[in-house]
Design an enzyme around this catalytic site. Structure first.
Site, PDB file in Angstrom:
ATOM      1  N   SER A 193       0.869  -1.179   0.000  1.00  0.00           N
ATOM      2  CA  SER A 193       0.000   0.000   0.000  1.00  0.00           C
ATOM      3  C   SER A 193       0.903   1.225   0.000  1.00  0.00           C
ATOM      4  O   SER A 193       2.074   1.149   0.363  1.00  0.00           O
ATOM      5  CB  SER A 193      -0.903   0.012   1.232  1.00  0.00           C
ATOM      6  N   TYR A 205      -2.256  -1.523  10.331  1.00  0.00           N
ATOM      7  CA  TYR A 205      -2.251  -1.554   8.864  1.00  0.00           C
ATOM      8  C   TYR A 205      -0.946  -1.021   8.287  1.00  0.00           C
ATOM      9  O   TYR A 205      -0.286  -1.686   7.475  1.00  0.00           O
ATOM     10  CB  TYR A 205      -3.437  -0.772   8.308  1.00  0.00           C
TER      11      TYR A 205
END
Length: 359
Positions: A193, A205
């Site tokens: 990401s 995350y």
């Protein structure tokens, strides 16, 4: 006696004119050479980037996280190209829905990347399917984002839930499939990401995606000697289940409500609502509905003769987050401080630091 008239237009020797003329030609020539070289390199890169591997219809690709989103779309796209796709879904419904939208060539398998036995079963199923050819491609796409939010709102298990899926699960899947990938001299495509380049929020995350970046870099260098190529996908913000506002906001409310009263008081009564408004604004502004930008990068990493090391789909990734990741930390900190709401106790602490009374 006549006065001497000053020479308004001084004489310029022929030698000076010739020198200036040559300098002008040389400077223009140097600029032209630079432009020609840059153009030639760009054309060569484009041509090299467009070469595709042969016999795609004889290759097998295993994809995790195919219930929806990027994994579901790329599975269907590769299936239409004649590739033998083995799509791993977390739910039976996800597998049935995908099979209904694809050709009989596409196979599905249930997979929980946090369960070693589930991974072993998927590997055995794949080994039977690929035979002696080996596995050409592995896309590690399965992931989760929640819980995410201010770090103080988290507990240890909140980090573990995400790391188990996004990082530990990805590593175990990759290690178990490596023998089949080495046999085919295939490809590994790991979905990280843009938040693996720049940490914009707390929770597991960003940590997990930084880990995916590091694991992929080390894996790429180690597998280079065996002909296995590793690519990283670094998407910006896209509209998937990971970025669904209702899921994010419901989980943020859960985190907020379980905080001790003293902690909630330090943030103030309006902080939570203001934090949700920032989430709504950023997701609405940045999230792209065209998830094919991501799946197209996945396809290129698997089918190009010369895959790239990193792909960064999305305008926000290219124009905002990647440039920002190279800036000094204090600039990024300032940007985030402007974007996010300020806790109530910040004013009290700031006032104490500068020696004035807080209101």
């Amino acid at each position: 006696m006549e006065e001497a008239v000053p020479d308004v237009f001084p004489m310029v020797s022929d030698d000076n004119i010739l020198i200036e003329f040559c300098q002008a030609i040389l400077s223009n020539l140097a600029l032209s050479c630079v432009l020609i070289s840059v153009t030639a390199i760009a054309i060569a890169w484009f041509i090299r980037d467009s070469f595709i591997v042969e016999d795609l219809d004889k290759k097998h690709i295993f994809i995790t996280g195919c219930d929806s989103g990027f994994g579901n779309l790329v599975a269907r796209q590769l299936d239409r190209k004649g590739v033998h796709v083995i799509a791993a879904c977390f739910t039976e419904k996800g597998g049935l829905d995908l099979k209904a939208a694809a050709s009989p060539r596409l196979k599905t398998v249930l997979l929980n990347v946090t369960d070693s036995l589930s991974i072993e079963r998927a590997v055995e199923f794949t080994r039977t399917e690929v035979g002696e050819r080996g596995l050409w491609g592995l896309i590690n796409n399965a992931g989760r984002a929640s819980p995410m939010g201010p770090t103080e709102w988290m507990q240890l298990e909140d980090f573990v839930k995400i790391l188990d899926v996004n990082l530990i699960g990805l590593i175990e899947v990759t290690l178990k499939f490596l023998p089949l990938l080495k046999k085919a001299q295939g490809r590994v495509v790991n979905v990280a990401s843009i938040l693996g380049r720049i940490a914009l929020n707390g929770g597991g995350y960003c940590i997990s995606k930084y880990g995916v970046e590091a694991f992929s870099d080390s894996l790429r260098r180690d597998m280079h000697h065996f002909g296995v190529k590793v690519s990283i996908i670094e998407p910006g913000f896209f509209k998937t289940n990971v970025t669904r506002l209702d899921i994010i906001e419901a989980d943020l409310e859960r985190l907020w409500n379980r905080l001790p009263e003293e902690v909630r008081h330090s943030y103030g009564p309006t902080f939570f609502d203001e934090y949700l408004k920032v989430q709504d604004f950023t997701m609405g502004l940045l999230c792209s509905a065209d998830i094919s930008k991501v799946s197209n990068c996945m396809q290129h990493a698997l089918t190009a003769l010369h895959p790239r090391t990193r792909y960064s789909p999305g305008w926000d990734a290219k124009l905002m987050w990647i440039p920002m990741s190279y800036l000094p930390a204090f600039i990024v900190d300032f940007f985030m401080a402007v974007l996010l709401p300020v806790p109530k106790d910040y004013k009290k602490i700031y006032a104490n630091q500068i020696g004035v009374e807080s209101p």
